[in-house]
Design a protein around this motif. Structure first.
Motif, PDB file in Angstrom:
ATOM      1  N   ARG A  71      -8.474  10.438 -45.655  1.00 21.21           N
ATOM      2  CA  ARG A  71      -7.532  11.403 -45.737  1.00 21.21           C
ATOM      3  C   ARG A  71      -6.670  12.040 -44.589  1.00 21.21           C
ATOM      4  N   ASN A  72      -7.261  12.075 -43.514  1.00 22.20           N
ATOM      5  CA  ASN A  72      -6.863  12.564 -42.136  1.00 22.20           C
ATOM      6  C   ASN A  72      -6.315  11.226 -41.498  1.00 22.20           C
ATOM      7  N   SER A  73      -6.954   9.948 -41.875  1.00 20.66           N
ATOM      8  CA  SER A  73      -6.474   8.722 -41.304  1.00 20.66           C
ATOM      9  C   SER A  73      -4.770   8.776 -42.637  1.00 20.66           C
ATOM     10  N   VAL A  74      -5.367   8.187 -43.372  1.00 12.14           N
ATOM     11  CA  VAL A  74      -4.548   7.851 -43.748  1.00 12.14           C
ATOM     12  C   VAL A  74      -2.789   8.842 -43.979  1.00 12.14           C
ATOM     13  N   LEU A  75      -2.433   9.941 -43.495  1.00 11.92           N
ATOM     14  CA  LEU A  75      -2.369  10.743 -43.335  1.00 11.92           C
ATOM     15  C   LEU A  75      -1.629  10.350 -42.319  1.00 11.92           C
ATOM     16  N   LEU A  76      -2.392  10.154 -40.983  1.00  9.39           N
ATOM     17  CA  LEU A  76      -1.369  10.322 -39.841  1.00  9.39           C
ATOM     18  C   LEU A  76      -1.010   8.763 -39.781  1.00  9.39           C
ATOM     19  N   VAL A  77      -1.774   7.883 -40.231  1.00 11.41           N
ATOM     20  CA  VAL A  77      -1.020   6.545 -40.330  1.00 11.41           C
ATOM     21  C   VAL A  77       0.596   6.667 -41.281  1.00 11.41           C
ATOM     22  N   LEU A  78       0.701   7.216 -42.055  1.00 14.57           N
ATOM     23  CA  LEU A  78       1.964   7.419 -42.699  1.00 14.57           C
ATOM     24  C   LEU A  78       2.923   8.132 -41.862  1.00 14.57           C
ATOM     25  N   ALA A  79       2.571   9.246 -41.450  1.00 14.64           N
ATOM     26  CA  ALA A  79       3.358  10.095 -40.207  1.00 14.64           C
ATOM     27  C   ALA A  79       3.652   9.232 -39.178  1.00 14.64           C
ATOM     28  N   VAL A  80       3.073   8.492 -38.317  1.00 13.01           N
ATOM     29  CA  VAL A  80       3.365   7.788 -37.678  1.00 13.01           C
ATOM     30  C   VAL A  80       3.905   6.768 -37.743  1.00 13.01           C
ATOM     31  N   THR A  81       3.860   6.098 -39.247  1.00 13.08           N
ATOM     32  CA  THR A  81       4.242   5.259 -39.482  1.00 13.08           C
ATOM     33  C   THR A  81       6.138   5.764 -39.059  1.00 13.08           C
ATOM     34  N   CYS A  82       6.607   6.354 -40.394  1.00 13.22           N
ATOM     35  CA  CYS A  82       8.135   7.143 -40.165  1.00 13.22           C
ATOM     36  C   CYS A  82       8.117   7.605 -38.958  1.00 13.22           C
ATOM     37  N   GLY A  83       7.472   7.855 -38.255  1.00 13.20           N
ATOM     38  CA  GLY A  83       8.091   8.168 -36.846  1.00 13.20           C
ATOM     39  C   GLY A  83       8.712   7.595 -35.745  1.00 13.20           C
ATOM     40  N   VAL A  84       7.615   6.629 -35.372  1.00 17.84           N
ATOM     41  CA  VAL A  84       7.979   5.715 -34.899  1.00 17.84           C
ATOM     42  C   VAL A  84       8.816   4.213 -35.413  1.00 17.84           C
ATOM     43  N   PHE A  85       9.233   4.418 -36.312  1.00 16.43           N
ATOM     44  CA  PHE A  85       9.813   3.536 -37.153  1.00 16.43           C
ATOM     45  C   PHE A  85      11.541   3.945 -36.553  1.00 16.43           C
ATOM     46  N   VAL A  86      11.579   5.754 -37.298  1.00 15.18           N
ATOM     47  CA  VAL A  86      12.836   6.344 -37.152  1.00 15.18           C
ATOM     48  C   VAL A  86      13.054   6.133 -35.441  1.00 15.18           C
ATOM     49  N   THR A  87      12.317   6.574 -34.745  1.00  9.16           N
ATOM     50  CA  THR A  87      12.557   6.931 -33.267  1.00  9.16           C
ATOM     51  C   THR A  87      13.247   4.749 -32.622  1.00  9.16           C
ATOM     52  N   GLY A  88      11.429   4.855 -32.928  1.00 12.77           N
ATOM     53  CA  GLY A  88      12.386   3.258 -31.665  1.00 12.77           C
ATOM     54  C   GLY A  88      13.186   2.200 -32.419  1.00 12.77           C
ATOM     55  N   VAL A  89      14.050   1.730 -34.082  1.00 13.36           N
ATOM     56  CA  VAL A  89      14.766   1.017 -34.071  1.00 13.36           C
ATOM     57  C   VAL A  89      16.374   2.355 -34.294  1.00 13.36           C
ATOM     58  N   GLY A  90      16.040   3.216 -34.523  1.00 13.64           N
ATOM     59  CA  GLY A  90      17.055   4.260 -33.690  1.00 13.64           C
ATOM     60  C   GLY A  90      17.593   3.821 -32.791  1.00 13.64           C
ATOM     61  N   THR A  91      16.919   3.858 -31.972  1.00 14.74           N
ATOM     62  CA  THR A  91      17.076   3.948 -30.572  1.00 14.74           C
ATOM     63  C   THR A  91      17.633   2.588 -29.383  1.00 14.74           C
ATOM     64  N   ALA A  92      16.864   2.066 -30.336  1.00 19.74           N
ATOM     65  CA  ALA A  92      17.288   0.501 -30.259  1.00 19.74           C
ATOM     66  C   ALA A  92      18.551   0.050 -30.572  1.00 19.74           C
ATOM     67  N   TRP A  93      19.004   0.150 -31.849  1.00 19.92           N
ATOM     68  CA  TRP A  93      20.408   0.144 -32.305  1.00 19.92           C
ATOM     69  C   TRP A  93      21.145  -0.009 -30.954  1.00 19.92           C
ATOM     70  N   LEU A  94      21.393   2.007 -31.814  1.00 22.40           N
ATOM     71  CA  LEU A  94      21.840   2.507 -29.964  1.00 22.40           C
ATOM     72  C   LEU A  94      22.026   2.041 -29.099  1.00 22.40           C
ATOM     73  N   VAL A  95      21.151   1.508 -27.975  1.00 28.24           N
ATOM     74  CA  VAL A  95      21.357   0.892 -26.840  1.00 28.24           C
ATOM     75  C   VAL A  95      21.966  -0.508 -27.043  1.00 28.24           C
ATOM     76  N   THR A  96      21.874  -1.076 -27.874  1.00 27.09           N
ATOM     77  CA  THR A  96      21.833  -2.914 -27.998  1.00 27.09           C
ATOM     78  C   THR A  96      22.948  -3.008 -28.562  1.00 27.09           C
ATOM     79  N   MET A  97      23.542  -2.069 -29.299  1.00 29.70           N
ATOM     80  CA  MET A  97      25.372  -2.086 -30.364  1.00 29.70           C
ATOM     81  C   MET A  97      26.205  -1.551 -29.775  1.00 29.70           C
ATOM     82  N   CYS A  98      26.012   0.163 -29.361  1.00 29.03           N
ATOM     83  CA  CYS A  98      26.384   0.539 -28.706  1.00 29.03           C
ATOM     84  C   CYS A  98      26.560   0.815 -27.566  1.00 29.03           C
ATOM     85  N   ARG A  99      28.358   1.074 -27.258  1.00 28.95           N
ATOM     86  CA  ARG A  99      28.317   1.917 -25.797  1.00 28.95           C
ATOM     87  C   ARG A  99      29.136   3.500 -26.142  1.00 28.95           C
ATOM     88  N   PHE A 100      28.205   4.265 -24.892  1.00 25.51           N
ATOM     89  CA  PHE A 100      28.011   5.164 -24.687  1.00 25.51           C
ATOM     90  C   PHE A 100      27.734   5.685 -23.437  1.00 25.51           C
TER      91      PHE A 100
END
Length: 564
Positions: A71-100
């Motif tokens: 149970r703990n391993s599955v919950l960790l996997v689900l939470a980390v999946t959501c966290g790294v996806f939002v943070t990693g993909v979001g920041t990668a798109w911003l610094v690659t495709m946007c100027r700020f």
């Protein structure tokens, strides 16, 4: 570069010298297969130990602790999946495709959390957010509340562990997603803009689907590190497979239980790999036209400010704040960063890391060179099997090595006692050689992939020119290939060096008696709630971890011409 390498670069393959036939190198393929089998022996030992003894341990585990671990391993996997996806993909798109504002600095600074192991960040946040820590102390002083007058999030929890993993593992997704975005075809994105798709719709409908394979690989790597972690979950009191394996081996002395828990964790790891393969569906990585300038979106006003904040927060929370917390703790407690005690710990750590990196690069070079000189099913299979070691947590590798080593040592000692009345003790168990071998199994994929990529940049015409100039396989390797891939070898050695320096579970289980490292010292002090003292070895680990981060930032900056 050697004289022969320079001569080959200047001499075409059709030179006038009489070519000497390349010597047979079939032994390389067999050597590669033998090394891969040897490096997979810990996994074989775990499987054999789990099924070789029928003691009813599995039934006991299934009815007691196993559901909690799952149970703990599955919950960790689900939470980390959501966290790294939002943070990693979001920041990668911003610094690659946007100027700020701040984009040029942020695109490489977003890799900085790679330098900090998750357990080091966990120690820093525990001191910062716990009840006697500065945050809650300031809150009580400012409001006049007592200890029972308010609610504060508990950092030592499963949610806190998931946050720690997200903060330090999102760079896996960020690096691969940013590389995928940089390599996408500019024409595709321009067509999407021509058809009226704005930045958000272009991201969701075009860029994200094309980058999906790379993102999936990044998430898979982050999940492997999550499942392999021991220091963070042990410090936060979260019961997972790795803590269960350590407890079964050391607290209960039950190698069957440790092997069966290891096998269960391996099954979870393989399931994640299978899911990643199925969802990719054979799709490759989009490479597009790398020399076209990508269309960038100019952000202004509030949007520019939000983009800057979104990219600064992961750096601040994952690297800057832990570094400041640890630095403050070390300074206030007057710990000598290079005192006599820590000089010994650094020497021990560097001895293990240096030996492990050298052995890993040497064996990896043999495997990579065999795949180049004898391409075929045998060498390909050997290299793929060896790469599985990176998916095995250090605790599993340790158990898989200790079981056969202790069996051999005990059998040899019993025979020597009975025959010569001499005790040999433990010859292999608890030695530096055994620990270095565990590091090779764990990190061979890292070194091998880097070496294969370096050798792949050498065109086959170079080998043909070497044959024309009369060089055999050995001479070609030492006088041509090695000078040309020296940079790649150094990079591989450095990355493996830092990975070993940060590795905790295998070192904790297999290290020689009274042979402590920086990671062990930090873990021990934190386990004793001496977080202030744990700050000093943690700072050294973070400082050394910056070296591969600098290399990665330079490589990603050069991954596309014109990319800043």
């Amino acid at each position: 570069m050697t004289d022969l390498a320079q001569e080959i670069v200047a001499t075409p393959a059709s030179g006038r010298r009489k070519a000497r036939p390349m010597a047979r190198v079939g032994w390389l393929a067999w050597t590669s297969l033998a090394l891969s089998i040897l490096l997979l022996s810990p996994l074989v030992a775990v499987v054999a130990a789990a099924f070789g003894v029928d003691s009813g341990t599995w039934g006991h585990l299934l009815s007691t602790v196993l559901p909690t671990y799952v149970r703990n391993s599955v919950l960790l996997v689900l939470a980390v999946t959501c966290g790294v996806f939002v943070t990693g993909v979001g920041t990668a798109w911003l610094v690659t495709m946007c100027r700020f504002p701040g984009k040029r600095v942020l695109e490489w600074a977003l890799i900085l959390p790679f330098a900090a192991p998750s357990y080091v960040v966990a120690y820093a946040y525990t001191d910062f957010l716990q009840h006697p820590g500065p945050v809650q102390t300031w809150l009580r002083a400012a409001t006049g509340w007592g200890p029972n007058d308010y609610w504060f999030p508990e950092i030592r929890s499963l949610e806190g562990a998931a946050l720690m993993f997200t903060l330090v593992l999102y760079p896996y997704v960020y690096l691969l997603a940013r590389t995928a975005f940089l390599n996408q075809s500019a024409c595709t994105l321009e067509v999407a803009r021509t058809l009226g798709r704005g930045p958000w719709r272009s991201f969701l409908g075009v860029a994200l689907p094309m980058a999906r394979p790379a993102i999936a690989v990044g998430i898979t790597l982050a999940l492997m590190e999550t499942l392999a972690d021991f220091g963070t979950v042990a410090h936060f009191g979260v019961q997972t497979f790795t803590t269960g394996i350590y407890r079964a081996w050391f607290s209960m002395g039950d190698r069957v239980a440790a092997a069966q828990l290891s096998l269960a964790l391996v099954s979870v790891v393989l399931l994640i790999f299978l899911i990643e393969r199925i969802q990719r569906g054979g799709r490759g990585f989009d490479t597009g036209r790398r020399f076209d300038a990508l269309p960038e979106y100019q952000l202004r006003g509030v949007r520019a400010g939000l983009a800057t904040v979104a990219c600064v927060l992961p750096i601040l929370l994952g690297f800057v704040l832990p570094l400041l917390i640890l630095g403050r703790l070390s300074w206030l407690n007057a710990h000598a960063l290079f005192g006599e005690r820590y000089v010994g710990l650094i020497l021990n750590s560097f001895t293990l890391a240096g030996s492990g990196a050298a052995a890993t690069v040497l064996v990896g070079l043999i495997l990579a060179y065999a795949a180049r000189m004898r391409p075929g099913a045998m060498t390909t299979l050997s290299n793929r099997l060896v790469s599985l070691g990176y998916a095995l947590p250090g605790s599993i590798i340790a158990v898989g090595l200790l079981i056969p080593l202790t069996t051999f040592d005990n059998a040899l000692d019993s025979w020597m006692r009975a025959t010569f009345d001499i005790s040999t003790g433990l010859l292999l168990t608890g030695t530096i050689a055994a620990l270095v071998f565990a590091y090779m199994v764990r990190f061979m994929a890292v070194g091998l992939n880097t070496l294969e990529a370096s050798l792949g940049k050498i065109t086959p015409s170079i080998d043909a020119a070497a044959r024309t100039l009369g060089a055999g396989p050995g001479a070609t390797l030492f006088r041509v290939h090695l000078p040309l891939i020296s940079g790649g070898m150094l990079t591989a050695a450095l990355i493996v060096f830092v990975d070993i320096l940060k590795e905790l579970p295998a070192t904790l289980i297999m290290r020689p008696f009274n042979f402590d490292t920086l990671a062990i010292q930090a873990y021990r002090l934190a386990s004793d709630e001496r977080l202030a003292e744990a700050s000093t070895p943690s700072l050294v680990i973070m400082a050394v971890g910056l070296l591969p981060v600098i290399l990665l930032s330079r490589q990603i900056a050069r991954s596309r011409p014109g990319a800043r």
